[in-house]
Design a protein around this motif. Structure first.
Motif, PDB file in Angstrom:
ATOM      1  N   UNK A 263      42.311  35.379  33.504  1.00 38.66           N
ATOM      2  CA  UNK A 263      42.813  34.638  34.656  1.00 38.66           C
ATOM      3  C   UNK A 263      41.759  34.589  35.755  1.00 38.66           C
ATOM      4  N   UNK A 264      41.657  33.439  36.403  1.00 36.58           N
ATOM      5  CA  UNK A 264      40.710  33.261  37.506  1.00 36.58           C
ATOM      6  C   UNK A 264      41.319  33.866  38.762  1.00 36.58           C
ATOM      7  N   UNK A 265      41.172  35.166  38.889  1.00 34.58           N
ATOM      8  CA  UNK A 265      41.832  35.905  39.965  1.00 34.58           C
ATOM      9  C   UNK A 265      40.943  37.085  40.355  1.00 34.58           C
ATOM     10  N   UNK A 266      40.574  37.209  41.636  1.00 30.63           N
ATOM     11  CA  UNK A 266      39.699  38.313  42.052  1.00 30.63           C
ATOM     12  C   UNK A 266      40.393  39.662  42.083  1.00 30.63           C
ATOM     13  N   UNK A 267      41.713  39.686  41.959  1.00 34.06           N
ATOM     14  CA  UNK A 267      42.429  40.954  41.942  1.00 34.06           C
ATOM     15  C   UNK A 267      42.048  41.783  40.728  1.00 34.06           C
ATOM     16  N   UNK A 268      42.020  43.098  40.894  1.00 40.07           N
ATOM     17  CA  UNK A 268      41.665  44.011  39.799  1.00 40.07           C
ATOM     18  C   UNK A 268      42.944  44.334  39.041  1.00 40.07           C
ATOM     19  N   UNK A 269      43.162  43.628  37.910  1.00 42.16           N
ATOM     20  CA  UNK A 269      44.459  43.748  37.257  1.00 42.16           C
ATOM     21  C   UNK A 269      44.393  43.322  35.795  1.00 42.16           C
ATOM     22  N   UNK A 270      45.322  43.835  35.018  1.00 40.97           N
ATOM     23  CA  UNK A 270      45.582  43.396  33.646  1.00 40.97           C
ATOM     24  C   UNK A 270      47.054  43.660  33.391  1.00 40.97           C
TER      25      UNK A 270
ATOM     26  N   UNK B 294      33.448  34.823  41.509  1.00 44.42           N
ATOM     27  CA  UNK B 294      34.507  35.546  42.206  1.00 44.42           C
ATOM     28  C   UNK B 294      34.658  34.987  43.617  1.00 44.42           C
ATOM     29  N   UNK B 295      35.853  34.531  43.997  1.00 46.50           N
ATOM     30  CA  UNK B 295      36.061  34.061  45.372  1.00 46.50           C
ATOM     31  C   UNK B 295      36.116  35.228  46.344  1.00 46.50           C
ATOM     32  N   UNK B 296      35.562  35.029  47.533  1.00 43.05           N
ATOM     33  CA  UNK B 296      35.561  36.078  48.549  1.00 43.05           C
ATOM     34  C   UNK B 296      36.819  36.056  49.406  1.00 43.05           C
ATOM     35  N   UNK B 297      37.587  34.979  49.334  1.00 43.59           N
ATOM     36  CA  UNK B 297      38.802  34.889  50.132  1.00 43.59           C
ATOM     37  C   UNK B 297      38.621  34.104  51.409  1.00 43.59           C
ATOM     38  N   UNK B 298      37.397  33.729  51.741  1.00 44.67           N
ATOM     39  CA  UNK B 298      37.138  32.945  52.947  1.00 44.67           C
ATOM     40  C   UNK B 298      36.557  31.575  52.604  1.00 44.67           C
ATOM     41  N   UNK B 299      36.824  31.131  51.385  1.00 46.93           N
ATOM     42  CA  UNK B 299      36.299  29.850  50.936  1.00 46.93           C
ATOM     43  C   UNK B 299      34.980  29.957  50.208  1.00 46.93           C
ATOM     44  N   UNK B 300      34.328  31.110  50.298  1.00 51.97           N
ATOM     45  CA  UNK B 300      33.058  31.322  49.610  1.00 51.97           C
ATOM     46  C   UNK B 300      33.292  31.858  48.206  1.00 51.97           C
ATOM     47  N   UNK B 301      32.327  31.593  47.345  1.00 48.16           N
ATOM     48  CA  UNK B 301      32.359  32.119  45.984  1.00 48.16           C
ATOM     49  C   UNK B 301      31.044  32.821  45.696  1.00 48.16           C
TER      50      UNK B 301
ATOM     51  N   UNK C   2      19.986  44.950  49.441  1.00 50.59           N
ATOM     52  CA  UNK C   2      19.381  44.132  50.491  1.00 50.59           C
ATOM     53  C   UNK C   2      19.378  42.649  50.142  1.00 50.59           C
ATOM     54  N   UNK C   3      19.365  42.338  48.853  1.00 54.40           N
ATOM     55  CA  UNK C   3      19.380  40.935  48.432  1.00 54.40           C
ATOM     56  C   UNK C   3      20.743  40.517  47.882  1.00 54.40           C
ATOM     57  N   UNK C   4      21.745  41.375  48.045  1.00 51.65           N
ATOM     58  CA  UNK C   4      23.085  41.070  47.560  1.00 51.65           C
ATOM     59  C   UNK C   4      23.893  40.375  48.646  1.00 51.65           C
ATOM     60  N   UNK C   5      24.883  39.589  48.231  1.00 52.51           N
ATOM     61  CA  UNK C   5      25.769  38.927  49.188  1.00 52.51           C
ATOM     62  C   UNK C   5      26.968  39.795  49.553  1.00 52.51           C
ATOM     63  N   UNK C   6      27.004  40.989  49.025  1.00 52.55           N
ATOM     64  CA  UNK C   6      28.069  41.905  49.408  1.00 52.55           C
ATOM     65  C   UNK C   6      27.878  42.346  50.853  1.00 52.55           C
TER      66      UNK C   6
END
Length: 327
Positions: free
Chosen positions: A90-97, A267-274, A293-297
């Motif tokens: 499923x296309x869902x960022x939640x951590x689940x099964x 993975x969607x960030x929840x603010x419209x970004x992916x 340093x080069x991550x978008x996290x």
């Protein structure tokens, strides 16, 4: 207080419980099951369509095929070979099964991002197949049906619906904890029979534990009492001890092959970004601090990368190691 309909309705619930008890297909123990296997499959088919309407599958045919292949290999270890198992990412960022009656198993892209081997994926799917094998979904649905009758009686005649519901939910929650432990044990057995080291079931729980700690989930003082899953620390120890009963060599755990499959996972960030999961090969001197340093996290990115790569809380990558980052 008029009790004209109280005892007939209470009797109806009691008869349903007694008549609906059948042998668990895995453990042989009695459990409540108010639907036949054909009704179970039909209910699963209907719910499957509803799930897909609400949350579409992840649009990556290769990844869907990969998860299905691993899932079918694990399903081949289940005692319920008359079911047709279906596996969906499923296309869902939640951590689940989770699993539905009749053999429908789902895993989210959010959970897949935190796993680090094919064996861990197999462990997650094996756990959910364990629920289906033991008809846990059917039992839960059956208890919910009986609970609906009793809640109606309590609401209409006893005047304390809130208290009754709380007691009922606690009872079902305790039962569900037992189901979770049963599914953990079955998942470990299925892993061993498929040739994986069943200790990877414990690795999955360690990953969930790290995720809980990093996100602050374990700070809720009521989490252990009302959670439908056992406490992660207890669960982890039980899994390790259980897995050792089935340990054997054999199938490669598939670290690199799994990472290659998840390279590019969106993975969607929840603010419209992916963002995307991306693989890099570390160089001498690389640490999670330098990679971050080069991550978008954002917000404690280095620690988050440790969670993503199964090295929480203080691990560091080796030179030449393939790791996940977020771009």
């Amino acid at each position: 207080m008029r009790l004209t309909n109280f005892f007939p309705r209470l009797l109806l619930a009691s008869v349903a419980v007694v008549a609906g008890c059948s042998a668990n297909p895995v453990t042989g123990e009695k459990q409540l099951a108010l639907m036949s296997e054909s009704e179970e499959v039909q209910a699963g088919q209907q719910a499957h369509q509803e799930i897909l309407a609400q949350n579409p599958p992840y649009r990556d045919a290769a990844l869907q095929a990969y998860v299905s292949r691993v899932g079918q290999m694990m399903a081949a270890q289940s005692p319920r070979q008359n079911l047709r198992y279906t596996f969906t990412v499923l296309d869902d960022p939640g951590v689940n099964a989770f699993a539905l009656p009749g053999g429908y198993v789902y895993i989210t892209t959010g959970l897949m991002a935190y796993l680090n081997s094919e064996a861990e994926l197999a462990g997650v799917l094996g756990h959910e197949i364990g629920h289906v094998s033991a008809r846990h979904n059917v039992s839960q649905a059956s208890w919910s049906a009986v609970g609906g009758i009793l809640a109606s009686v309590a609401s209409d005649k006893l005047g304390n619906k809130e208290l009754f519901n709380t007691i009922g939910e606690l009872g079902l929650t305790h039962y569900s904890r037992n189901q979770e432990l049963d599914a953990d044990g079955l998942g470990a057995q299925f892993l061993a029979r498929a040739g994986y080291d069943p200790v990877y079931m414990a690795n999955v729980i360690a990953t969930l534990q790290a995720y809980d700690q990093f996100t602050g989930g374990s700070s809720d003082p009521y989490r252990d009492l009302f959670s439908t899953h056992p406490n992660n620390d207890v669960r982890l120890q039980q899994l390790i001890n259980q897995a050792r009963q089935y340990q054997r060599g054999g199938r490669d755990p598939g670290h690199e092959s799994y990472l290659r499959q998840t390279d590019g996972l969106r993975l969607p960030l929840g603010n419209g970004e992916t963002v995307q999961v991306r693989l890099i090969t570390t160089r001498p001197g690389d640490t999670f601090e330098t990679v971050a340093q080069s991550s978008r996290l954002r917000n404690n990115a280095a620690m988050h990368l440790r969670v993503f790569n199964g090295m929480y809380p203080n691990g560091e990558p080796r030179p030449g190691q393939l790791i996940k980052t977020i771009q």
